[in-house]
Structures are given as structure tokens and as C-alpha cells.
Design a protein around this motif. Structure first.
Motif, PDB file in Angstrom:
ATOM      1  N   ASP A  73     -25.643  41.540  67.613  1.00  0.00           N
ATOM      2  CA  ASP A  73     -25.654  42.386  68.808  1.00  0.00           C
ATOM      3  C   ASP A  73     -24.814  43.644  68.594  1.00  0.00           C
ATOM      4  OD1 ASP A  73     -27.304  40.723  70.236  1.00  0.00           O
ATOM      5  OD2 ASP A  73     -25.738  39.929  71.549  1.00  0.00           O
ATOM      6  N   LEU A  74     -23.660  43.482  67.983  1.00  0.00           N
ATOM      7  CA  LEU A  74     -22.797  44.641  67.733  1.00  0.00           C
ATOM      8  C   LEU A  74     -23.459  45.633  66.793  1.00  0.00           C
ATOM      9  CD1 LEU A  74     -19.322  42.908  67.455  1.00  0.00           C
ATOM     10  CD2 LEU A  74     -20.092  44.461  69.255  1.00  0.00           C
ATOM     11  N   ILE A  75     -24.161  45.124  65.800  1.00  0.00           N
ATOM     12  CA  ILE A  75     -24.844  46.021  64.867  1.00  0.00           C
ATOM     13  C   ILE A  75     -26.022  46.714  65.545  1.00  0.00           C
ATOM     14  CG2 ILE A  75     -26.301  46.077  62.792  1.00  0.00           C
ATOM     15  CD1 ILE A  75     -24.455  43.939  61.605  1.00  0.00           C
ATOM     16  N   ASN A  76     -26.837  45.962  66.294  1.00  0.00           N
ATOM     17  CA  ASN A  76     -28.061  46.516  66.869  1.00  0.00           C
ATOM     18  C   ASN A  76     -27.827  47.312  68.148  1.00  0.00           C
ATOM     19  OD1 ASN A  76     -29.879  45.576  64.915  1.00  0.00           O
ATOM     20  ND2 ASN A  76     -29.910  43.556  65.853  1.00  0.00           N
ATOM     21  N   TYR A  77     -26.922  46.854  69.009  1.00  0.00           N
ATOM     22  CA  TYR A  77     -26.778  47.462  70.330  1.00  0.00           C
ATOM     23  C   TYR A  77     -25.415  48.105  70.563  1.00  0.00           C
ATOM     24  CZ  TYR A  77     -30.756  44.353  70.945  1.00  0.00           C
ATOM     25  OH  TYR A  77     -31.947  43.692  70.781  1.00  0.00           O
ATOM     26  N   GLY A  78     -24.484  47.872  69.664  1.00  0.00           N
ATOM     27  CA  GLY A  78     -23.163  48.444  69.830  1.00  0.00           C
ATOM     28  C   GLY A  78     -22.295  47.697  70.831  1.00  0.00           C
ATOM     29  N   MET A  79     -22.795  46.595  71.337  1.00  0.00           N
ATOM     30  CA  MET A  79     -22.016  45.777  72.270  1.00  0.00           C
ATOM     31  C   MET A  79     -22.488  44.328  72.173  1.00  0.00           C
ATOM     32  SD  MET A  79     -23.595  46.867  75.904  1.00  0.00           S
ATOM     33  CE  MET A  79     -24.737  45.766  76.669  1.00  0.00           C
ATOM     34  N   TRP A  80     -21.623  43.448  72.634  1.00  0.00           N
ATOM     35  CA  TRP A  80     -21.911  42.018  72.589  1.00  0.00           C
ATOM     36  C   TRP A  80     -22.406  41.592  73.961  1.00  0.00           C
ATOM     37  CZ3 TRP A  80     -17.514  37.856  72.340  1.00  0.00           C
ATOM     38  CH2 TRP A  80     -18.077  36.581  72.264  1.00  0.00           C
ATOM     39  N   HIS A  81     -23.535  40.931  74.015  1.00  0.00           N
ATOM     40  CA  HIS A  81     -24.080  40.416  75.267  1.00  0.00           C
ATOM     41  C   HIS A  81     -23.424  39.069  75.559  1.00  0.00           C
ATOM     42  CE1 HIS A  81     -27.370  43.207  74.030  1.00  0.00           C
ATOM     43  NE2 HIS A  81     -27.139  43.603  75.267  1.00  0.00           N
ATOM     44  N   ILE A  82     -22.252  39.118  76.159  1.00  0.00           N
ATOM     45  CA  ILE A  82     -21.446  37.924  76.379  1.00  0.00           C
ATOM     46  C   ILE A  82     -22.152  36.946  77.309  1.00  0.00           C
ATOM     47  CG2 ILE A  82     -19.255  37.070  77.298  1.00  0.00           C
ATOM     48  CD1 ILE A  82     -18.014  39.717  76.372  1.00  0.00           C
ATOM     49  N   GLY A  83     -22.801  37.450  78.341  1.00  0.00           N
ATOM     50  CA  GLY A  83     -23.509  36.583  79.280  1.00  0.00           C
ATOM     51  C   GLY A  83     -24.590  35.756  78.599  1.00  0.00           C
ATOM     52  N   ALA A  84     -25.337  36.384  77.710  1.00  0.00           N
ATOM     53  CA  ALA A  84     -26.386  35.671  76.983  1.00  0.00           C
ATOM     54  C   ALA A  84     -25.785  34.629  76.049  1.00  0.00           C
ATOM     55  CB  ALA A  84     -27.246  36.652  76.188  1.00  0.00           C
ATOM     56  N   SER A  85     -24.671  34.962  75.430  1.00  0.00           N
ATOM     57  CA  SER A  85     -24.011  34.007  74.536  1.00  0.00           C
ATOM     58  C   SER A  85     -23.479  32.809  75.308  1.00  0.00           C
ATOM     59  CB  SER A  85     -22.871  34.686  73.774  1.00  0.00           C
ATOM     60  OG  SER A  85     -23.383  35.612  72.842  1.00  0.00           O
ATOM     61  N   LEU A  86     -22.868  33.051  76.451  1.00  0.00           N
ATOM     62  CA  LEU A  86     -22.378  31.942  77.273  1.00  0.00           C
ATOM     63  C   LEU A  86     -23.529  31.063  77.747  1.00  0.00           C
ATOM     64  CD1 LEU A  86     -19.571  33.642  79.382  1.00  0.00           C
ATOM     65  CD2 LEU A  86     -19.300  32.014  77.510  1.00  0.00           C
ATOM     66  N   HIS A  87     -24.629  31.683  78.114  1.00  0.00           N
ATOM     67  CA  HIS A  87     -25.827  30.953  78.527  1.00  0.00           C
ATOM     68  C   HIS A  87     -26.306  30.031  77.401  1.00  0.00           C
ATOM     69  CE1 HIS A  87     -29.742  30.379  80.529  1.00  0.00           C
ATOM     70  NE2 HIS A  87     -30.263  30.537  79.327  1.00  0.00           N
ATOM     71  N   ASP A  88     -26.343  30.561  76.179  1.00  0.00           N
ATOM     72  CA  ASP A  88     -26.790  29.765  75.036  1.00  0.00           C
ATOM     73  C   ASP A  88     -25.814  28.630  74.726  1.00  0.00           C
ATOM     74  OD1 ASP A  88     -28.997  31.375  74.835  1.00  0.00           O
ATOM     75  OD2 ASP A  88     -28.249  32.530  73.124  1.00  0.00           O
ATOM     76  N   ILE A  89     -24.523  28.895  74.805  1.00  0.00           N
ATOM     77  CA  ILE A  89     -23.528  27.849  74.543  1.00  0.00           C
ATOM     78  C   ILE A  89     -23.645  26.740  75.576  1.00  0.00           C
ATOM     79  CG2 ILE A  89     -21.050  27.339  74.547  1.00  0.00           C
ATOM     80  CD1 ILE A  89     -20.642  30.104  73.238  1.00  0.00           C
ATOM     81  N   ILE A  90     -23.798  27.111  76.836  1.00  0.00           N
ATOM     82  CA  ILE A  90     -23.944  26.102  77.892  1.00  0.00           C
ATOM     83  C   ILE A  90     -25.218  25.292  77.682  1.00  0.00           C
ATOM     84  CG2 ILE A  90     -24.349  25.785  80.367  1.00  0.00           C
ATOM     85  CD1 ILE A  90     -22.344  28.148  80.775  1.00  0.00           C
ATOM     86  N   ASN A  91     -26.321  25.964  77.349  1.00  0.00           N
ATOM     87  CA  ASN A  91     -27.576  25.249  77.078  1.00  0.00           C
ATOM     88  C   ASN A  91     -27.415  24.259  75.932  1.00  0.00           C
ATOM     89  OD1 ASN A  91     -29.453  26.023  78.959  1.00  0.00           O
ATOM     90  ND2 ASN A  91     -30.232  27.725  77.752  1.00  0.00           N
ATOM     91  N   THR A  92     -26.644  24.628  74.938  1.00  0.00           N
ATOM     92  CA  THR A  92     -26.489  23.780  73.760  1.00  0.00           C
ATOM     93  C   THR A  92     -25.598  22.575  74.029  1.00  0.00           C
ATOM     94  OG1 THR A  92     -26.762  25.739  72.365  1.00  0.00           O
ATOM     95  CG2 THR A  92     -25.872  23.775  71.305  1.00  0.00           C
ATOM     96  N   ILE A  93     -24.525  22.761  74.794  1.00  0.00           N
ATOM     97  CA  ILE A  93     -23.555  21.669  74.926  1.00  0.00           C
ATOM     98  C   ILE A  93     -23.669  20.865  76.223  1.00  0.00           C
ATOM     99  CG2 ILE A  93     -21.890  22.851  73.459  1.00  0.00           C
ATOM    100  CD1 ILE A  93     -20.248  23.404  76.002  1.00  0.00           C
ATOM    101  N   PHE A  94     -24.467  21.303  77.190  1.00  0.00           N
ATOM    102  CA  PHE A  94     -24.473  20.635  78.496  1.00  0.00           C
ATOM    103  C   PHE A  94     -24.835  19.150  78.399  1.00  0.00           C
ATOM    104  CE2 PHE A  94     -26.587  19.179  82.364  1.00  0.00           C
ATOM    105  CZ  PHE A  94     -25.558  19.350  83.268  1.00  0.00           C
ATOM    106  N   TRP A  95     -26.022  18.830  77.875  1.00  0.00           N
ATOM    107  CA  TRP A  95     -26.455  17.431  77.829  1.00  0.00           C
ATOM    108  C   TRP A  95     -25.629  16.590  76.871  1.00  0.00           C
ATOM    109  CZ3 TRP A  95     -28.574  15.511  81.787  1.00  0.00           C
ATOM    110  CH2 TRP A  95     -29.394  16.290  82.595  1.00  0.00           C
ATOM    111  N   PRO A  96     -25.287  17.082  75.678  1.00  0.00           N
ATOM    112  CA  PRO A  96     -24.390  16.280  74.838  1.00  0.00           C
ATOM    113  C   PRO A  96     -23.039  16.013  75.513  1.00  0.00           C
ATOM    114  CG  PRO A  96     -25.460  17.929  73.510  1.00  0.00           C
ATOM    115  CD  PRO A  96     -25.815  18.233  74.936  1.00  0.00           C
TER     116      PRO A  96
END
Length: 105
Positions: free
Chosen positions: A68-91
Motif C-alpha cells: 500500500d505504501l509503495i502503490n498509494y503512498g499511505m497504509w489502508h489501516i481500516g482494510a488491514s484491521l478488517h482482514d486481521i479480524i476476519n482471519t482471527i475471529f473464528w479461531p
């Protein structure tokens, strides 16, 4: 647009399975959790199993943040948090239920 090998792998897996990225995060988290739990004395309450899921989820999002930093110059923190929650919620839910013996009555 710059695509790292990690992004190319994610695109390949998404196209191959024809699943959404959210579904893949959920399945990957569950698969990793069950595999590590199986090899760690077959314990769903294994700290190693939930730790592995958390480490892999955060590491994958750090790779995404780099891209994200390379392509857009900023980190999409909301999208990353969404992905982390999706990954760890059920486990995490399964781990907590096993840890506090919800099924033992």
C-alpha cells in the motif's frame, strides 16, 4: 502498479478458488488454527495454535501495508484491521471456548 510476489500469490489463489478475499481470510485462519492445534497434542486450547494465527495474520497485513505504501503512498489501516479480524475471529472464538471449557458442561 507494483505487484509484489505476495500480492500475485493472493490474486492467483483468489482466481483459482473463486472465493472472495474475506472468505479466504476466514478459511486460512481456521485451517492454520486446526493444523497447528492438531500437531500440538491435538488441543484446541493450544496457545501455539492461536498464536500462529495471530502472527500470520499480522505478518500478512504488514506485507499488504508495504505494498500500500509503495502503490498509494499511505497504509489502508481500516482494510488491514478488517482482514486481521476476519482471519482471527473464528479461531479466537473456538480457542476461547476450548480454553474456558464451554463444551464440558
Amino acid at each position: 502498479m507494483y505487484l509484489s510476489k505476495f500480492q500475485e500469490l493472493k490474486i492467483y489463489i483468489t482466481n483459482f478458488t473463486e472465493l472472495s478475499r474475506d472468505a479466504l481470510h476466514i478459511y486460512a485462519g481456521l485451517a492454520l488454527f486446526f493444523i497447528v492445534a492438531f500437531f500440538h497434542y491435538r488441543q484446541l486450547k493450544s496457545k501455539w495454535a492461536i498464536g500462529a494465527v495471530l502472527i500470520v495474520a499480522v505478518t500478512a497485513e504488514l506485507f499488504d501495508a508495504h505494498d500500500d505504501l509503495i502503490n498509494y503512498g499511505m497504509w489502508h489501516i481500516g482494510a488491514s484491521l478488517h482482514d486481521i479480524i476476519n482471519t482471527i475471529f473464528w479461531p479466537l472464538l473456538i480457542w476461547l471456548m476450548a480454553r474456558f471449557r464451554v463444551w464440558k458442561g
